[in-house]
Scaffold this active site. Structure first.
Site, PDB file in Angstrom:
ATOM      1  N   ASP A  83      56.368  -8.104 -25.291  1.00  0.00           N
ATOM      2  CA  ASP A  83      57.558  -7.272 -25.099  1.00  0.00           C
ATOM      3  C   ASP A  83      58.823  -8.099 -25.211  1.00  0.00           C
ATOM      4  OD1 ASP A  83      56.858  -8.542 -22.593  1.00  0.00           O
ATOM      5  OD2 ASP A  83      58.294  -7.224 -21.586  1.00  0.00           O
ATOM      6  N   GLU A 178      56.062  -8.306 -19.651  1.00  0.00           N
ATOM      7  CA  GLU A 178      56.417  -9.488 -18.842  1.00  0.00           C
ATOM      8  C   GLU A 178      57.848  -9.390 -18.357  1.00  0.00           C
ATOM      9  OE1 GLU A 178      57.944 -13.521 -17.892  1.00  0.00           O
ATOM     10  OE2 GLU A 178      58.715 -12.090 -19.347  1.00  0.00           O
TER      11      GLU A 178
HETATM   12 ZN   LIG Z   1      59.774 -14.546 -21.908  1.00  0.00          ZN
END
Ligand SMILES: [Zn+2]
Length: 412
Positions: A83, A178
């Protein structure tokens, strides 16, 4: 371009960065956005194609694969997140390569006002002659963490093509979400099946990080007494005034993100919303030490209690939730993974740098959950904004460090 990894890394990052895979903290789904599957499916297919084993996409959105060992040794995991940050426009990224950087100011085709200057970014000044990748001016690049993805994929391809390189089994993992702190599922530590691991999610060449913040979040709910303002005398208790008092009483010239750095933690008010009858204030609390983090929670509770004591008709609730803990607490018991990464960097002619991360990584949670996971440099710079850039040669140094690390881990 002299290093054999340069072209592959450049091609991979340019290709991956153009794919929209931004996460969204307001979305409850896991992964938070369907577009992350475009990256996950692609990586799964590319791993199958290059001959990796046990390739799977788990139902919690992580791509896992094995690069079989050619020698006995511990199983080492390498992770990167697919992401990109929700803080800046990350749709329609147009990666652009600047071959053989000349040392001057870098301008951007889609925003003529934007300038990336070596005068303001000393690390850029060190990269004369390097091949740089940026976005076009209106989006971030997403080298955070597609540089990490490109490095792990290039290492995997290289090891699969070169079985003569003696190293133990490698596990590869690509995680979603994340950037919104939801990258590590409860099931990932067991599914990763690694003795220890590394996130490829660090910045300048040499960074081998094994300290992150310890993190809690807090929600303060202030419930006033609501009544028609025309008949409110001596009856109404306005939650807005009480919430303001809490914020005003908390430290402002110290202990905030904007007044701290280095090893100092903070209390950060991130959101305040509501109205005269009820207000909700959200905070994040950060410190490198457990004691310091607990003290910040206690300070917040005391401020709430003092405002409550002055207005007993209101109800003030302060709830504190743990997020992640400094990975040093576990890594310092056995520094082997950290020492291996440092030794590998040194073998590639790079001086290791270990500074505490003023944030968390997927490795913070993984380490706490039993898989020691320090963070390794990729070269990414000016992340989460339109100036984001990276040197292809820095990525190649990271890739060589990972290959060397895998060999050193097998030697023990
Ligand atoms: Zn990162």
């Amino acid at each position: 371009m002299q290093n054999p990894f340069d072209q592959e890394l450049q091609d991979r990052l340019v290709r991956y960065a153009a794919i929209d895979s931004q996460s969204d903290e307001t979305a409850p789904a896991s992964p938070s956005t369907a577009c992350q599957f475009d990256m996950l499916h692609l990586l799964r297919d590319e791993l199958v194609e290059m001959g990796a084993q046990d390739v799977e996409l788990t139902d919690y959105g992580v791509v896992l694969a094995t690069i079989p060992g050619t020698a006995p040794g511990p199983t080492v995991g390498f992770l990167a997140h697919v992401d990109t940050a929700p803080q800046f426009n990350a749709s329609g990224v147009k990666p652009r390569v600047i071959s053989g950087y000349n040392g001057g100011d870098i301008t951007f085709p889609d925003d003529p006002a934007l300038v990336l200057s070596p005068a303001e970014h000393p690390y850029l000044a060190e990269k004369i002659g390097h091949d740089l990748i940026t976005a076009s001016g209106t989006t971030l690049l997403g080298a955070d963490d597609k540089a990490g993805v490109a490095i792990v994929m290039t290492m995997a391809r290289h090891l699969l093509n070169n079985p003569d390189i003696a190293r133990g089994p490698i596990r590869v993992a690509f995680t979603p979400d994340e950037e919104i702190g939801r990258g590590v599922s409860e099931r990932l530590p067991a599914d990763l099946r690694a003795d220890f691991a590394y996130t490829l999610d660090g910045g300048q060449v040499g960074e081998i990080e094994y300290e992150s913040f310890s993190a809690d979040r807090a929600v303060v709910t202030v419930t006033g007494v609501s009544i028609h303002p025309g008949w409110a005398k001596e009856k109404m208790v306005n939650a807005i005034h009480l919430a303001s008092k809490i914020v005003q009483t908390l430290p402002q010239a110290t202990m905030t993100p904007e007044t701290t750095d280095g090893r100092d933690g903070f209390i950060h008010a991130t959101d305040m919303e509501g109205g005269s009858s009820e207000m909700v204030i959200k905070f994040i609390l950060r410190d490198f030490e457990r004691d310091g983090l607990a003290a910040k929670g206690e300070l917040l509770r005391q401020v709430c209690a003092a405002v409550q004591a002055a207005e007993p008709r209101a109800a003030i609730k302060c709830e504190i939730y743990p997020q992640y803990r400094n990975m040093r607490y576990w890594l310092e018991k056995d520094m082997t993974p950290v020492e291996l990464a440092r030794a590998a960097a040194e073998a590639e002619g790079v001086a290791p740098i270990s500074v505490p991360i003023r944030g968390g990584t997927d490795g913070s949670r993984l380490t706490e959950m039993g898989v020691p996971t320090p963070n390794v440099f990729t070269g990414m710079q000016c992340i989460h904004g339109p100036l984001e850039w990276i040197s292809v040669q820095d990525m190649a140094t990271a890739t060589r460090t990972c290959v060397t690390l895998a060999q050193m881990a097998a030697k023990g």
